[in-house]
Design a protein around this motif. Structure first.
Motif, short mmCIF file in Angstrom:
data_model
loop_
_atom_site.label_atom_id
_atom_site.label_comp_id
_atom_site.label_asym_id
_atom_site.label_seq_id
_atom_site.Cartn_x
_atom_site.Cartn_y
_atom_site.Cartn_z
N VAL A 16 0.79 -1.02 0.20
CA VAL A 16 -0.01 0.04 0.05
C VAL A 16 0.83 1.16 0.02
O VAL A 16 1.73 1.40 1.00
CB VAL A 16 -0.83 0.22 1.15
N VAL A 17 0.66 2.12 -1.08
CA VAL A 17 1.50 3.38 -1.23
C VAL A 17 0.47 4.29 -1.32
O VAL A 17 -0.53 4.65 -1.97
CB VAL A 17 2.45 3.37 -2.51
N ALA A 18 0.96 5.53 -0.48
CA ALA A 18 0.18 6.70 -0.27
C ALA A 18 0.31 7.60 -1.81
O ALA A 18 1.54 7.70 -2.12
CB ALA A 18 0.39 7.79 0.79
N ASP A 19 -0.69 8.03 -2.38
CA ASP A 19 -0.34 8.68 -3.50
C ASP A 19 -1.58 9.64 -3.73
O ASP A 19 -1.38 10.30 -4.91
CB ASP A 19 -0.72 7.63 -4.87
N THR A 20 -2.13 9.93 -2.65
CA THR A 20 -3.27 11.14 -2.83
C THR A 20 -3.31 11.61 -1.45
O THR A 20 -3.23 11.14 -0.19
CB THR A 20 -4.46 10.67 -3.44
N VAL A 21 -3.68 12.93 -1.27
CA VAL A 21 -3.95 13.68 -0.17
C VAL A 21 -5.33 14.08 0.03
O VAL A 21 -5.95 14.65 -1.18
CB VAL A 21 -2.85 15.03 0.25
N LEU A 22 -6.04 13.60 0.91
CA LEU A 22 -7.35 13.98 1.20
C LEU A 22 -7.33 15.10 2.58
O LEU A 22 -6.79 14.78 3.26
CB LEU A 22 -8.29 12.89 1.48
N GLU A 23 -8.23 16.10 2.22
CA GLU A 23 -8.38 17.18 3.05
C GLU A 23 -9.91 17.04 3.63
O GLU A 23 -10.80 17.42 3.04
CB GLU A 23 -8.15 18.46 2.45
N VAL A 24 -10.02 16.52 4.93
CA VAL A 24 -11.20 16.24 5.41
C VAL A 24 -11.18 16.86 6.88
O VAL A 24 -10.39 16.73 7.80
CB VAL A 24 -11.68 14.78 5.84
N GLN A 30 -2.72 11.47 4.20
CA GLN A 30 -2.14 10.94 2.97
C GLN A 30 -2.80 9.40 2.66
O GLN A 30 -2.69 8.52 3.87
CB GLN A 30 -0.54 10.70 3.02
N VAL A 31 -3.39 9.10 1.60
CA VAL A 31 -4.20 7.80 1.46
C VAL A 31 -3.72 7.12 0.18
O VAL A 31 -3.04 7.65 -0.71
CB VAL A 31 -5.62 8.23 1.25
N SER A 32 -4.06 5.98 0.15
CA SER A 32 -3.63 5.18 -1.00
C SER A 32 -5.19 4.88 -1.88
O SER A 32 -6.27 4.40 -1.29
CB SER A 32 -3.18 3.76 -0.39
N ARG A 33 -5.23 5.31 -2.98
CA ARG A 33 -6.32 5.15 -3.95
C ARG A 33 -7.03 3.77 -4.00
O ARG A 33 -8.29 3.59 -3.74
CB ARG A 33 -6.03 5.61 -5.17
N ARG A 34 -5.95 2.94 -3.96
CA ARG A 34 -6.37 1.54 -4.07
C ARG A 34 -6.99 1.09 -2.82
O ARG A 34 -7.92 0.30 -3.08
CB ARG A 34 -4.90 0.72 -4.44
#
Length: 445
Positions: A16-24, A30-34
């Motif tokens: 699992v690799v973080a590839d996106t930042v979600l602002e909540v 930092q999250v993994s889309r997959r």
């Protein structure tokens, strides 16, 4: 092949690799889309459904708090989530928003375990918001089986008419007597008479009038005839009297069954105590309830039978200050009023006998007197409370077991006058007042 399917084909064992930042909720994650897409149809559509966000690497999501979202992220990594009373609401609403179906299911199971009389109506309404079928059914069952307690709840007072009608129409509505159903309707209307009076006849049409007690109907009639009474209750009763709903007039429209369920009473205790304890068990709800005890000391070997809404304790072996002797006592427990009273004495004092109800009659059979074992049978009609002698048993016995089936009474085994076990099954036809021995027990006792 569509991009949504591509997400499903990702190897779940891949790193699992973080590839996106979600602002909540003002926080960055930092999250993994997959990883998110494997657990959430919301993120699957966002990241792999061809939307604008599928090409962005910093995405702002509004309307959601950070804490429950972080719990969902932890679930994607560990497949575990901590659910408690303090966070179940926010976690459920966030899981519903992001379509974390597994977390929603875990929240539903948690709420089912937390169901109680005090919250079942609220959770019943809450479950509809999330289409929780099992939670809704469980909450409704709690309300139906604890109807007497529901009436005092604030949520009951605010029930929509349609929901109240749903309860009233249910065959599973559990009440000790139909009077409680009528009273609950009046309690609901009295919370807001100005807007609810118009619903009175619709609601009272769901009352199973054939099962209202005579004493309750008598009270209603008397209140409807009081002069110069203009309160809401009397006004509604007069309206019912002048314009009863069809189900109150047409026998064919009335339900054939009441709402009460079988109950089990257990009476007993140590004979040297001041009282014999009485408990009520409700199989429908699986609950026990303490009832008014029998205030008798040094009484044993009595018989107990149920007739109508009464329990009868007959005879027994009693010890005064020095001597034991048989008694002719009849002690009656009123199940509706939870109270005891003394009934008319039997014709013959006896102990270790049988007692059983048939229709509106109480039968006592056999047993022992101070002189020995007897075959005498007597019965009492509830309507006139008088004892009459019936045909004696074929074989005198004590300590037998008796049961009624229709208009027949069966007395199984017992001890004879010599103290030996009698293996016969004696039958009394109460219509002809005649006895016969129909069989012999393969295992006499």
């Amino acid at each position: 092949m569509g991009s949504a399917q591509e997400a499903e084909e990702l190897d779940p064992q891949a790193e699992v690799v973080a590839d996106t930042v979600l602002e909540v909720g003002g926080r960055l994650f930092q999250v993994s889309r997959r990883a998110l897409s494997l657990h959430s149809r919301y993120f699957e559509a966002m990241f792999f459904g061809g939307t604008r966000e599928s090409s962005e690497h910093h995405i702002v999501i509004r309307g959601t708090d950070a804490a429950p979202f972080q719990a969902l992220l932890e679930f994607t990594r560990t497949a575990q989530v901590l659910i408690g009373q303090e966070n179940v609401t926010s976690l459920l609403e966030t899981a519903d928003f992001f379509q974390f179906d597994r977390v929603k299911l875990l929240c539903e199971k948690f709420l089912e375990r937390e169901l109680h009389v005090s919250n079942c109506l609220g959770l019943m309404a809450y479950s509809q918001r999330f289409a929780f079928v099992e939670l809704h059914a469980s909450a409704m069952n709690v309300a139906l089986t604890h109807w007497g307690d529901m009436v005092s709840q604030e949520e009951f007072k605010a029930l929509p008419k349609e929901t109240l009608m749903q309860f009233l129409r249910s065959d599973d509505l559990f009440v000790p007597r139909e009077d409680v159903v009528f009273d609950s309707i009046m309690a609901w209307i009295m919370e807001d008479p100005a807007t609810r009076e118009k619903d009175f006849l619709d609601l009272v049409a769901e009352v199973r009038v054939a099962f209202l007690s005579l004493s309750f109907l008598d009270i209603l009639v008397k209140r409807s005839k009081r002069p110069r009474q203009a309160d809401t209750f009397c006004r509604l009763i007069r309206r019912l009297d002048s314009c009863p709903p069809p189900s109150w007039q047409n026998v064919a429209l009335r339900p054939y069954t009441g709402r009460s369920y079988d109950t089990l009473y257990v009476l007993g205790g140590k004979r040297d105590k001041e009282q014999q304890e009485l408990f009520l068990f409700q199989p429908k709800t699986g609950t026990w309830q303490a009832c008014s005890p029998l205030q008798r000391r040094n009484l044993t070997q009595y018989a107990v039978a149920a007739v109508g809404s009464f329990l009868f304790v007959t005879g027994g072996y009693f010890r005064d200050e020095f001597v034991w002797y048989s008694v002719d006592w009849v002690l009656i427990y009123n199940c509706l009023s939870n109270s005891w009273l003394e009934g008319p004495a039997m014709k013959k004092s006896r102990n270790s006998h049988c007692a059983v109800g048939v229709g509106l009659y109480l039968y006592v059979l056999g047993g022992s007197t101070d002189e020995g074992i007897i075959a005498e049978v007597e019965r009492m009609a509830l309507v006139d409370s008088e004892w009459e002698s019936m045909s004696p048993m074929v074989q005198p016995v004590e300590r037998g077991d008796a049961v009624s089936v229709g208009t027949r009474i069966y007395v199984v085994c017992g001890l004879d006058e010599n103290g030996h076990v009698y293996d016969g099954v004696q039958r009394l036809n109460t219509e002809t007042d005649s006895w016969d021995v129909i069989s012999f027990s393969p295992l006499p006792r």
